[in-house]
Design a protein around this motif. Structure first.
Motif, PDB file in Angstrom:
ATOM      1  N   ILE A  54       0.859  -1.440  -0.149  1.00 40.61           N
ATOM      2  CA  ILE A  54       0.143   0.128   0.119  1.00 40.61           C
ATOM      3  C   ILE A  54       0.955   1.570   0.120  1.00 40.61           C
ATOM      4  CG2 ILE A  54      -2.166   1.142   1.338  1.00 40.61           C
ATOM      5  CD1 ILE A  54      -2.962  -1.149   2.383  1.00 40.61           C
ATOM      6  N   THR A  55       0.591   2.440  -0.624  1.00 37.91           N
ATOM      7  CA  THR A  55       1.512   3.283  -1.242  1.00 37.91           C
ATOM      8  C   THR A  55      -0.086   4.735  -0.665  1.00 37.91           C
ATOM      9  OG1 THR A  55       0.960   3.498  -3.308  1.00 37.91           O
ATOM     10  CG2 THR A  55       2.718   2.940  -1.764  1.00 37.91           C
ATOM     11  N   VAL A  56       0.279   6.315  -0.566  1.00 41.58           N
ATOM     12  CA  VAL A  56      -1.184   6.641  -0.406  1.00 41.58           C
ATOM     13  C   VAL A  56      -1.458   6.966  -2.287  1.00 41.58           C
ATOM     14  CG1 VAL A  56      -1.879   9.088  -0.427  1.00 41.58           C
ATOM     15  CG2 VAL A  56      -0.153   7.899   1.639  1.00 41.58           C
ATOM     16  N   PRO A  57      -0.145   7.241  -2.806  1.00 40.18           N
ATOM     17  CA  PRO A  57      -0.970   7.366  -4.328  1.00 40.18           C
ATOM     18  C   PRO A  57      -1.773   5.378  -4.662  1.00 40.18           C
ATOM     19  CG  PRO A  57       1.502   7.853  -4.406  1.00 40.18           C
ATOM     20  CD  PRO A  57       1.216   7.158  -2.662  1.00 40.18           C
ATOM     21  N   LEU A  58      -1.704   4.596  -4.673  1.00 46.41           N
ATOM     22  CA  LEU A  58      -2.570   3.650  -5.137  1.00 46.41           C
ATOM     23  C   LEU A  58      -3.822   3.952  -4.509  1.00 46.41           C
ATOM     24  CD1 LEU A  58      -2.765   0.521  -5.881  1.00 46.41           C
ATOM     25  CD2 LEU A  58      -2.230   0.043  -3.332  1.00 46.41           C
ATOM     26  N   LEU A  59      -4.345   4.390  -2.473  1.00 49.83           N
ATOM     27  CA  LEU A  59      -4.965   3.862  -2.458  1.00 49.83           C
ATOM     28  C   LEU A  59      -6.033   5.290  -2.683  1.00 49.83           C
ATOM     29  CD1 LEU A  59      -4.244   4.281   2.233  1.00 49.83           C
ATOM     30  CD2 LEU A  59      -4.822   2.604  -0.318  1.00 49.83           C
ATOM     31  N   ALA A  60      -4.678   6.928  -3.222  1.00 52.27           N
ATOM     32  CA  ALA A  60      -6.071   7.734  -4.147  1.00 52.27           C
ATOM     33  C   ALA A  60      -6.300   7.496  -5.194  1.00 52.27           C
ATOM     34  CB  ALA A  60      -4.506   8.754  -4.352  1.00 52.27           C
ATOM     35  N   ASP A  61      -5.526   5.979  -6.088  1.00 49.07           N
ATOM     36  CA  ASP A  61      -6.555   6.246  -7.429  1.00 49.07           C
ATOM     37  C   ASP A  61      -7.074   5.037  -7.254  1.00 49.07           C
ATOM     38  OD1 ASP A  61      -3.736   6.487  -8.719  1.00 49.07           O
ATOM     39  OD2 ASP A  61      -2.572   5.108  -8.786  1.00 49.07           O
TER      40      ASP A  61
END
Length: 254
Positions: free
Chosen positions: A66-73
């Motif tokens: 998990i990364t913050v960009p992944l969660l934003a996507d």
């Protein structure tokens, strides 16, 4: 139960109620969509969208780190699947980091950005310590302790604390660990200057360890509106829901 498929392995649980301007809430790690139960009356004014991020609540565990960009996507896919072109994006605590990243990556889909106790990076000792407590609790198997701490901190009565504790325990332990770590290293402070969309910052007047971030936002996003809630600390969605709901009704309809 309603789900949106991110891919063949990951599905996000969501709930939506009401009609009007779409309003999406993003929760911090562990707590899931139920942390916004007291915002449900807003469905009289908005199309309210609540969801569990991957690895939390009723959603699937993550298939990749998990990364913050992944969660934003993931948020982008969720909104597109629901046919939402533009929405008010509201992130609470570390959910605000996901909201910020979404706004930076997909500004065309943001009607307004709202951060409740939000921050663009973790750079104060107290906030840093809180993240590491979450990481250690997840890593060392002190999951019961973490769920109890989150439930006690946010619950307003015994029934609500029990509900929160049970829901935190649905989270995938590995995903919770990596989500805390992703939030700990995330930083978009210098990118804030590129935000041209309406930004509303809501803080508790007694949430002292977060107030250092107000200066950052004022410097990089001078057009931001800042609202302080009297006598409030950090747990605004549950412990000051009336004030929060009123603020969102007023600013969300502008």
């Amino acid at each position: 139960m309603p789900y949106v498929s991110i891919n063949e392995r990951v599905r996000l649980y969501y709930e939506e109620k009401g009609e009007g301007p779409p309003l999406l809430f993003i929760h911090p790690p562990g707590l899931g969509h139920i942390i916004f139960r007291q915002q449900e009356p807003l469905a009289r004014h908005f199309r309210l969208i609540l969801y569990d991020m991957r690895g939390n609540g009723r959603s699937s565990p993550s298939d990749i780190p998990i990364t913050v960009p992944l969660l934003a996507d993931d948020v982008s896919i969720l909104l597109r699947s629901l046919g939402v072109r533009r929405a008010i994006i509201c992130g609470y605590s570390n959910g605000g980091s996901i909201a910020l990243e979404f706004a930076l990556r997909y500004p065309q889909h943001v009607e307004q950005l709202v951060l409740i106790g939000g921050f663009p990076e973790v750079c104060t000792p107290l906030l840093y310590g809180e993240f590491w407590l979450g990481i250690l609790a997840s890593k060392l198997g002190a999951f019961s302790l973490l769920s109890s701490a989150l439930a006690i901190g946010h619950g307003t009565n015994r029934r609500e604390r029990k509900l929160f504790k049970q829901y935190v325990r649905l989270a995938d332990k590995q995903d919770l660990d990596t989500t805390y770590r992703a939030g700990l290293v995330y930083c978009c402070t210098e990118q804030l200057a590129s935000l041209r969309l309406p930004l509303l910052l809501i803080y508790g007047a007694r949430d002292r360890y977060i107030h250092a971030y107000i200066a950052m936002f004022r410097h990089y996003v001078p057009h931001a509106n800042i609202v302080l809630i009297d006598r409030a600390r950090h747990q605004i969605p549950t412990k000051h829901s009336g004030e929060l709901n009123h603020i969102l009704r007023v600013y969300g309809r502008r």
